[in-house]
Structure formats: C-alpha cells, structure tokens
Design an enzyme around this catalytic site. Structure first.
Site, PDB file in Angstrom:
ATOM      1  CD  GLU A  76      -3.384   5.895   6.354  1.00  0.00           C
ATOM      2  OE1 GLU A  76      -3.101   5.955   5.186  1.00  0.00           O
ATOM      3  OE2 GLU A  76      -2.285   5.260   7.052  1.00  0.00           O
TER       4      GLU A  76
ATOM      5  CG  HIS B  17      -6.156   2.371   4.658  1.00  0.00           C
ATOM      6  ND1 HIS B  17      -6.006   3.076   5.170  1.00  0.00           N
ATOM      7  CD2 HIS B  17      -5.401   1.506   4.993  1.00  0.00           C
ATOM      8  CE1 HIS B  17      -4.478   2.562   5.963  1.00  0.00           C
ATOM      9  NE2 HIS B  17      -3.934   1.462   5.390  1.00  0.00           N
TER      10      HIS B  17
ATOM     11  CG  ASN C 287      -1.854   1.149   1.665  1.00  0.00           C
ATOM     12  OD1 ASN C 287      -1.802   1.767   0.650  1.00  0.00           O
ATOM     13  ND2 ASN C 287      -2.559   1.443   2.141  1.00  0.00           N
TER      14      ASN C 287
ATOM     15  N   GLY D 223       1.811   2.768  11.053  1.00  0.00           N
ATOM     16  CA  GLY D 223       2.567   3.961  10.777  1.00  0.00           C
ATOM     17  C   GLY D 223       3.218   4.227  12.094  1.00  0.00           C
TER      18      GLY D 223
ATOM     19  CE  LYS E  95      -0.091   3.464   4.960  1.00  0.00           C
ATOM     20  NZ  LYS E  95      -0.231   3.843   6.446  1.00  0.00           N
TER      21      LYS E  95
ATOM     22  CB  SER F  12       4.441  -1.834  11.770  1.00  0.00           C
ATOM     23  OG  SER F  12       4.034   0.371  12.725  1.00  0.00           O
TER      24      SER F  12
ATOM     25  CD  GLU G  78      -3.374  -1.931   7.137  1.00  0.00           C
ATOM     26  OE1 GLU G  78      -3.133  -2.732   6.162  1.00  0.00           O
ATOM     27  OE2 GLU G  78      -4.428  -1.297   6.556  1.00  0.00           O
TER      28      GLU G  78
END
Ligand code: PGA
Length: 255
Positions: free
Chosen positions: A97, A95, A9, A173, A11, A212, A167
């Site tokens: 985010e 996701h 991903n 992150g 991003k 991570s 996730e």
C-alpha cells in the site's frame, strides 16, 4: 532455529476504545504462548496507548512506516529514533500500500529499512508481486529486485537483523489467499536469494506470509517449511481470529 512471528498490521484502523478492548483480549489470549513472537503494528497516534497496555507483556509493538531520514525539515514524517522512544520493536517497511498509493520505490524502502536498523528497531520488509506481474510470470524477478535493493544497502548482516514478509498484492484484503504451496515456492525462492549471499543468515531468517491470512487457513500456511509466521491485516482487528492465528504459529514453532 528460527523463531516464528505473527505481526498484526492494523493499517489505518482503531480508536482508543476499540484498541483498549482488542489489546485486553490479546493480553489474555496470548499470555500462555511461549515458542513464538507476537506483535501489533499500529497507527502512530496510538503508540503511547499500546505501550501503556503492552509494556511488560510478551506482546511487542511497532509502527507501519518510518522516515528514511533521521531528523530535520521533513514535514509530516516520523523518524526511527522517535519510534524507539515509544518502545517500538518493529516497523513494517515497503508495504504494497505504501509502494502503490504513496509511490515508495525500492531505494527509498531500503533507506527506511536501514533507518530502522540504525535505531535498533527490527524492520519487517514487505515484498510481493501484483496480479499482473504474477500473470506475466515475473513474480521471482519482482521479489528478488525488492529484496535485492535492501541487501545492496545493508548486506546479509543487515538482513539478519530484520524480517521479510512475502505479501502477494493480489491476496491482500481480497479474501484470496495464496495457496500454501504457491506461498512456499516464493518463500523458498526468497530464502535462496539470501543463501546465495550468506547461507547461515538465510537459515535463520524469519519469512512471514501475508495476504488474507485467517484462523481458517493459517495452520496450513504455517506448516510449510519456509513460512515462519504471518503479517496479518484484517484478521488482526478481530481478537479471536488473531489469537487463533498466533496459537497455530506457536504450535508449529521450534523448528
Ligand atoms: P490482509 O492484509 O490480511 O487484510 O490481507 C495483510 C497486509 O496488508 O499486511
């Protein structure tokens, strides 16, 4: 038998030059893998570049978001049939985010999942709890709700045509990975949720871990019974890291 998948991903990262060098390395480094799947999910403007470089290789590509609508007056949105025209095999939906920064809710995520299926694209449905939710002890309720919204929309048959990625938001992150045991617990729970509806679909469903993941912790995570690969953010931008992660998944595949 489930086929494991490692999806990068990217991003909102990349440039023509950086992508070209990363993809060259991946083409070389992943050429010999044969038991698992690999993909990169890239920003929309780079889909044509990625298609040009990966076409005919064993690495698939996809996007990171898709509209729930098929066409029309939706300024700024990108529809699933358009992604299909760019050769996308995958798209991530839900996701964290997107859920947190762009206020996507469960019903919208389910509609995006269905839109991807409608265009023949495999959706990677992301689910996961925040730190606050984990500390409140509601992890299972949260991921069941997120998965359930999609199951309500597309049924077990629709789940069978997608991939789930667990996730935990607190691990994305942050450098803070869920321990293999913690992740395994949630993966087994998610598989159980699907099994309650359709055991055969549950047995075949690929459930990825994301948050991570690095070369250093991938083998331990992928060795768990219900972890079928990973969704990789930061480490997918580093060729050596991503290749090593894919190699671990490939070695542990075929189960
Ligand atoms: P990370 O991101 O690997 O950088 O934690 C994972 C993701 O957001 O998919």
């Amino acid at each position: 038998m489930r086929t494991s998948l490692v999806a990068g991903n990217w991003k909102m990262n990349g440039s023509f030059a950086a992508n070209a060098s990363l993809l060259q390395s991946l083409l070389k480094g992943l050429a010999k893998l044969d038991s698992s799947r690999q993909a990169v999910c890239v920003p929309y403007p780079y889909l044509e570049q990625v298609r040009g470089m990966l076409n005919g290789s064993r690495i698939a590509w996809g996007a990171q978001n898709v509209s729930e609508f098929e066409a029309g007056a939706y300024t700024g949105e990108v529809a699933a049939p358009m992604l299909r025209e760019f050769g996308c095999s995958y798209v991530t939906v839900g996701h964290s985010e997107r859920r947190m920064l762009f206020a996507e809710g469960d019903v919208q995520v389910a509609a995006k999942y269905a839109a991807a299926l409608g265009a023949g694209i495999t959706p990677i449905l992301c689910v996961g709890e925040t730190l606050e939710e984990r500390e409140r002890g509601v992890t299972e309720q949260v991921v069941r709700r997120q998965l359930g919204a999609v199951m309500d929309k597309v049924g077990a048959a629709g789940i069978a045509r997608g991939v789930v990625a667990y996730e935990p938001v607190w691990a994305i992150g942050t450098g803070r990975t869920a321990s293999a045991e913690t992740a395994q617990q949630v993966h087994a729970f998610l598989r159980g949720c699907v099994a309650a509806d359709d055991p055969a679909v549950a047995a075949e469903l690929a459930i990825l871990y994301g948050g991570s993941v690095k070369a250093q912790n991938a083998a331990e995570l992928f060795a768990m019974a219900d972890i079928d690969g990973g969704l990789i953010g930061g480490a997918s931008l580093k060729a050596d890291e991503f290749i090593a992660i894919c190699q671990f998944a490939d070695e542990l595949a075929d189960r």
